[in-house]
Design a protein around this motif. Sequence first.
Motif, short mmCIF file in Angstrom:
data_model
loop_
_atom_site.label_atom_id
_atom_site.label_comp_id
_atom_site.label_asym_id
_atom_site.label_seq_id
_atom_site.Cartn_x
_atom_site.Cartn_y
_atom_site.Cartn_z
N VAL A 117 0.84 -1.20 0.00
CA VAL A 117 0.00 0.00 0.00
C VAL A 117 0.88 1.25 0.00
N LYS A 118 1.93 1.25 0.81
CA LYS A 118 2.85 2.39 0.85
C LYS A 118 3.49 2.61 -0.52
N TYR A 119 3.89 1.53 -1.18
CA TYR A 119 4.49 1.60 -2.51
C TYR A 119 3.53 2.30 -3.48
N ILE A 120 2.28 1.89 -3.46
CA ILE A 120 1.28 2.49 -4.36
C ILE A 120 1.03 3.95 -3.99
N LEU A 121 0.86 4.24 -2.73
CA LEU A 121 0.61 5.62 -2.29
C LEU A 121 1.75 6.55 -2.69
N ASP A 122 2.98 6.09 -2.50
CA ASP A 122 4.16 6.92 -2.81
C ASP A 122 4.30 7.22 -4.30
N ARG A 123 3.64 6.45 -5.13
CA ARG A 123 3.79 6.59 -6.58
C ARG A 123 2.50 6.98 -7.30
N THR A 124 1.56 7.53 -6.54
CA THR A 124 0.26 7.89 -7.13
C THR A 124 0.07 9.40 -7.11
N PRO A 125 0.25 10.05 -8.28
CA PRO A 125 -0.02 11.49 -8.35
C PRO A 125 -1.52 11.77 -8.41
N SER A 126 -1.88 13.02 -8.28
CA SER A 126 -3.30 13.38 -8.17
C SER A 126 -4.08 13.30 -9.48
N ASN A 127 -3.43 13.35 -10.61
CA ASN A 127 -4.17 13.39 -11.88
C ASN A 127 -4.12 12.05 -12.62
N CYS A 128 -4.28 10.98 -11.89
CA CYS A 128 -4.20 9.68 -12.56
C CYS A 128 -5.40 8.81 -12.22
N VAL A 129 -5.50 7.73 -12.96
CA VAL A 129 -6.42 6.63 -12.67
C VAL A 129 -5.51 5.45 -12.34
N VAL A 130 -5.73 4.84 -11.19
CA VAL A 130 -4.90 3.71 -10.76
C VAL A 130 -5.50 2.41 -11.28
N PHE A 131 -4.68 1.64 -11.97
CA PHE A 131 -5.02 0.28 -12.37
C PHE A 131 -4.20 -0.66 -11.50
N VAL A 132 -4.86 -1.55 -10.76
CA VAL A 132 -4.17 -2.56 -9.95
C VAL A 132 -4.32 -3.88 -10.68
N THR A 133 -3.18 -4.46 -11.07
CA THR A 133 -3.17 -5.71 -11.84
C THR A 133 -2.30 -6.73 -11.09
N GLY A 134 -2.15 -7.90 -11.68
CA GLY A 134 -1.27 -8.92 -11.12
C GLY A 134 -1.85 -9.67 -9.94
N VAL A 135 -3.17 -9.61 -9.77
CA VAL A 135 -3.83 -10.27 -8.64
C VAL A 135 -3.56 -11.78 -8.68
N GLY A 136 -3.74 -12.38 -9.83
CA GLY A 136 -3.53 -13.83 -9.96
C GLY A 136 -2.08 -14.21 -9.78
N LYS A 137 -1.17 -13.39 -10.30
CA LYS A 137 0.26 -13.69 -10.17
C LYS A 137 0.73 -13.59 -8.73
N ALA A 138 0.12 -12.72 -7.94
CA ALA A 138 0.55 -12.49 -6.56
C ALA A 138 -0.05 -13.50 -5.57
N TYR A 139 -1.03 -14.28 -6.02
CA TYR A 139 -1.61 -15.30 -5.16
C TYR A 139 -0.64 -16.47 -5.05
N PRO A 140 -0.42 -17.08 -3.91
CA PRO A 140 -1.11 -16.96 -2.64
C PRO A 140 -0.43 -16.01 -1.64
N ILE A 141 0.53 -15.25 -2.09
CA ILE A 141 1.22 -14.34 -1.16
C ILE A 141 0.27 -13.31 -0.60
N LEU A 142 -0.55 -12.75 -1.45
CA LEU A 142 -1.51 -11.78 -0.94
C LEU A 142 -2.83 -11.97 -1.63
N ARG A 143 -3.85 -11.49 -0.95
CA ARG A 143 -5.21 -11.52 -1.48
C ARG A 143 -5.64 -10.09 -1.76
N SER A 144 -6.41 -9.92 -2.78
CA SER A 144 -6.79 -8.58 -3.22
C SER A 144 -7.59 -7.83 -2.17
N HIS A 145 -8.38 -8.53 -1.34
CA HIS A 145 -9.16 -7.82 -0.32
C HIS A 145 -8.26 -7.06 0.65
N ASN A 146 -7.09 -7.62 0.95
CA ASN A 146 -6.16 -6.96 1.86
C ASN A 146 -5.70 -5.63 1.28
#
Length: 192
Positions: A117-146
Amino acid sequence: MDINLKLSKIEPKIKEPSFLENKGLSNEVGYYIFDYDPKYELKVRKEVSRLTNKYTKESSYPFFIAEFDLYEIIIDILNEKGYLEEVFLFEEEDGLDFSIDAIKSLLKLTSDDNLIVKYILDRTPSNCVVFVTGVGKAYPILRSHNILNNLHQKLDEVPVVLFFPGKYSGRDLVLFNTLEGSNYYRAFPLIQ
């Protein structure tokens, strides 16, 4: 809905003024989920790539797309902390479960200072749309709800779209159409 039709609706949706003003239904923070059958993963990646290459910081559009691939973020953080090689050794010596637990601990996935979350926050400027991808690749390390729950508490200036390989009922996420989640999500389907 046919995947090609569903994919074709992403661009018009993210250009809508109400979407860009970050207003979901009932004027709540704009968090959206684009769910899809996992068999279309490569097709979805291709469309996400096309959109991120079109809507860049350098383009003349009033916004750009900032894509965050959860798997790539994990790798970046492990590299940055100097733990990537150690994780391979953990897995080799102590097994996959131990390795996954070690990564979760390092990433602080269950704490307020979650490194993803910190990584995303630190790299998110105000004039963007955030796309979060890689949910399947990151499983089982993390779950998207977290990630969604933690981001929702800290990032409310820009719209966020989670690309989810599975089903979203408007209430529950089912990863890969088989792994049921037990959490309620306050996100809206991007395309209905």
